[in-house]
Design an enzyme around this catalytic site. Structure first.
Site, mmCIF file in Angstrom:
data_model
loop_
_atom_site.group_PDB
_atom_site.id
_atom_site.type_symbol
_atom_site.label_atom_id
_atom_site.label_comp_id
_atom_site.label_asym_id
_atom_site.label_seq_id
_atom_site.Cartn_x
_atom_site.Cartn_y
_atom_site.Cartn_z
ATOM 1 N N GLU A 246 8.040 -7.079 -12.685
ATOM 2 C CA GLU A 246 7.164 -5.932 -12.924
ATOM 3 C C GLU A 246 7.474 -4.816 -11.936
ATOM 4 O O GLU A 246 7.697 -5.074 -10.744
ATOM 5 C CB GLU A 246 5.709 -6.372 -12.754
ATOM 6 C CG GLU A 246 4.689 -5.268 -12.950
ATOM 7 C CD GLU A 246 3.286 -5.698 -12.531
ATOM 8 O OE1 GLU A 246 2.338 -5.373 -13.242
ATOM 9 O OE2 GLU A 246 3.160 -6.365 -11.481
ATOM 10 N N HIS B 178 7.155 -2.094 -9.203
ATOM 11 C CA HIS B 178 6.287 -1.956 -8.031
ATOM 12 C C HIS B 178 6.610 -0.652 -7.318
ATOM 13 O O HIS B 178 6.901 -0.629 -6.111
ATOM 14 C CB HIS B 178 6.450 -3.156 -7.091
ATOM 15 C CG HIS B 178 5.636 -4.340 -7.484
ATOM 16 N ND1 HIS B 178 5.948 -5.128 -8.565
ATOM 17 C CD2 HIS B 178 4.481 -4.864 -6.976
ATOM 18 C CE1 HIS B 178 5.044 -6.091 -8.685
ATOM 19 N NE2 HIS B 178 4.143 -5.942 -7.739
ATOM 20 N N ASP C 53 6.232 -9.977 -7.136
ATOM 21 C CA ASP C 53 5.203 -10.950 -7.512
ATOM 22 C C ASP C 53 5.738 -12.370 -7.579
ATOM 23 O O ASP C 53 4.965 -13.320 -7.732
ATOM 24 C CB ASP C 53 4.581 -10.572 -8.858
ATOM 25 C CG ASP C 53 3.662 -9.369 -8.750
ATOM 26 O OD1 ASP C 53 3.348 -8.947 -7.618
ATOM 27 O OD2 ASP C 53 3.255 -8.832 -9.801
ATOM 28 N N HIS D 134 0.684 -12.632 -9.535
ATOM 29 C CA HIS D 134 0.551 -11.497 -10.462
ATOM 30 C C HIS D 134 -0.834 -11.593 -11.094
ATOM 31 O O HIS D 134 -1.124 -12.539 -11.831
ATOM 32 C CB HIS D 134 1.661 -11.619 -11.514
ATOM 33 C CG HIS D 134 1.639 -10.624 -12.619
ATOM 34 N ND1 HIS D 134 1.887 -9.286 -12.432
ATOM 35 C CD2 HIS D 134 1.438 -10.782 -13.958
ATOM 36 C CE1 HIS D 134 1.840 -8.659 -13.608
ATOM 37 N NE2 HIS D 134 1.559 -9.542 -14.529
ATOM 38 N N GLU E 195 -2.496 -10.404 -13.462
ATOM 39 C CA GLU E 195 -2.679 -10.551 -14.904
ATOM 40 C C GLU E 195 -2.432 -11.969 -15.405
ATOM 41 O O GLU E 195 -2.827 -12.321 -16.522
ATOM 42 C CB GLU E 195 -1.747 -9.577 -15.652
ATOM 43 C CG GLU E 195 -2.136 -8.121 -15.506
ATOM 44 C CD GLU E 195 -1.518 -7.437 -14.309
ATOM 45 O OE1 GLU E 195 -1.373 -6.209 -14.330
ATOM 46 O OE2 GLU E 195 -1.171 -8.134 -13.323
ATOM 47 N N HIS F 143 -1.807 -2.474 -5.982
ATOM 48 C CA HIS F 143 -0.503 -2.699 -6.621
ATOM 49 C C HIS F 143 0.552 -1.786 -6.005
ATOM 50 O O HIS F 143 0.462 -0.565 -6.098
ATOM 51 C CB HIS F 143 -0.604 -2.439 -8.126
ATOM 52 C CG HIS F 143 0.710 -2.599 -8.840
ATOM 53 N ND1 HIS F 143 1.268 -3.826 -9.072
ATOM 54 C CD2 HIS F 143 1.574 -1.688 -9.330
ATOM 55 C CE1 HIS F 143 2.416 -3.674 -9.695
ATOM 56 N NE2 HIS F 143 2.630 -2.379 -9.858
ATOM 57 N N GLU G 272 1.412 -5.428 -0.356
ATOM 58 C CA GLU G 272 2.702 -5.881 -0.886
ATOM 59 C C GLU G 272 3.869 -5.244 -0.141
ATOM 60 O O GLU G 272 4.885 -5.905 0.116
ATOM 61 C CB GLU G 272 2.789 -5.590 -2.381
ATOM 62 C CG GLU G 272 1.893 -6.503 -3.210
ATOM 63 C CD GLU G 272 2.017 -6.245 -4.697
ATOM 64 O OE1 GLU G 272 2.195 -7.215 -5.444
ATOM 65 O OE2 GLU G 272 1.925 -5.072 -5.112
#
Length: 258
Positions: free
Chosen positions: A34, A36, A45, A120, A122, A177, A182
Site C-alpha cells: 500500500e 505510504h 505494513d 494494516h 483495514e 497513515h 510509521e
C-alpha cells in the site's frame, strides 16, 4: 542446524523438531502492499509487523511464518484509498480464506498457539473472521485446544510513549497513515528505504465521519499521507519498536502460559 526463528529458513526436519510437544507458538504477520506517501516504501505494513514478530519470537521461543504481504483494500480515511498506483489489494473474502487456510495448515502440523499480528488497519475484521472460521473448522475436526491471539501491533503503545512521540497532540491512528509513527519506525528498521526529504508538510487530512462510495479521490491529500511525518526520528522509532516487542512478547507469554 539453523537457529533462525523464520519458518521459511528451516528444513522440514528442524521445523518438525521445533514443534514437538505443541507448545511452540507461531506468529503470522499480516501486512499489505500500500502507498505510504512519497517518502516511505509500499511494504511498510509488512516490514514493521514482521520485524516485531521476529524480535518477539526470539524472546519467547516462537517461530515466525512468512508474512501475508497483501491486505484488504486501502480505505480513504485510514490508508488514503485504493486508487493510488502501487496499492495492490485483496477482496475481503480472499484475505479471510487465505488466512483461514494458513491457520488450518499450521494446526495440521501440530501448532496449537498462533498469533496473528496485523500491520494494516483495514485487515483487522477480515483476519478476525478468519480466526473465527478456522476455530470453528478445527473444532469440527476434534481439535479443541487451539488458541489464537489477534492484534494490531500499534495498539501496544502506552500513554507515556504517546506523549513522548506526539508532544503536540495525537491526530488518531487512522490519520497516522505514513505519519510520525510509521516514518519513525521505518527510519529505525530500514533507514535506506526512507526518503526523508520527501516527507509531506501538509496538515492532517480532514474527513467527515462517514465514507462515500465510489471514492472521491479529490478529498484525499494528493501525497497519500494522511498526516505529516516531519517530526519523525529514528530515536522515536526505536523507542516505539522496542515497546511493541516487549509488550507483545509479554502478552503472548501470559496468554500462551509460556
Amino acid at each position: 542446524m539453523s537457529n533462525s526463528v523464520l519458518i521459511s529458513e528451516l528444513a522440514w526436519t528442524e521445523y518438525e523438531k521445533r514443534l514437538a510437544g505443541g507448545r511452540t507458538p507461531v506468529l503470522i504477520p499480516v501486512g499489505a502492499l500500500e502507498q505510504h506517501g512519497p517518502h516511505l516504501p509500499l511494504n511498510c505494513d509488512t516490514v514493521i509487523p514482521t520485524a516485531v514478530c521476529v524480535e518477539a519470537a526470539k524472546r519467547i521461543g516462537a517461530l515466525v511464518a512468512p508474512p501475508i504481504e497483501y491486505g484488504y483494500k486501502s480505505q480513504p480515511r485510514s490508508g488514503g484509498g485504493n486508487h493510488f498506483p502501487g496499492t495492490t489489494s485483496l477482496d475481503g473474502h480472499t484475505l479471510v480464506l487465505m488466512t483461514r487456510d494458513i491457520i488450518r495448515e499450521f494446526a495440521r502440523h501440530g501448532v496449537r498457539k498462533i498469533a496473528i499480528v496485523v500491520g494494516h488497519t483495514e485487515n483487522l475484521m477480515f483476519t478476525t473472521e478468519a480466526c473465527d472460521l478456522a476455530i470453528r473448522d478445527l473444532k469440527a475436526q476434534g481439535i479443541t485446544d487451539m488458541k489464537i491471539i489477534h492484534m494490531g501491533y500499534w495498539e501496544f503503545m502506552t500513554e507515556a510513549t504517546m506523549h513522548k512521540v506526539f508532544p503536540d497532540g495525537f491526530p488518531s491512528w487512522n490519520l497516522e497513515h505514513a505519519g510520525v509513527m510509521e516514518t519513525s519506525v521505518m527510519l529505525h528498521l530500514r533507514n535506506s528505504l526512507v526518503d526523508f526529504d520527501q516527507v509531506p508538510k501538509h496538515a492532517p487530512a480532514d474527513f467527515p465521519p462517514y465514507d462515500i462510495h465510489p471514492v472521491e479521490p479529490h478529498r484525499i491529500p494528493a501525497s497519500g499521507a494522511l498526516s505529516s511525518g516531519q517530526t519523525a526520528t529514528a530515536e522515536k522509532g526505536k523507542y516505539m519498536f522496542d515497546e511493541y516487542v516487549e509488550s507483545i512478547a509479554a502478552a503472548l507469554t501470559k496468554e500462551f502460559a509460556l
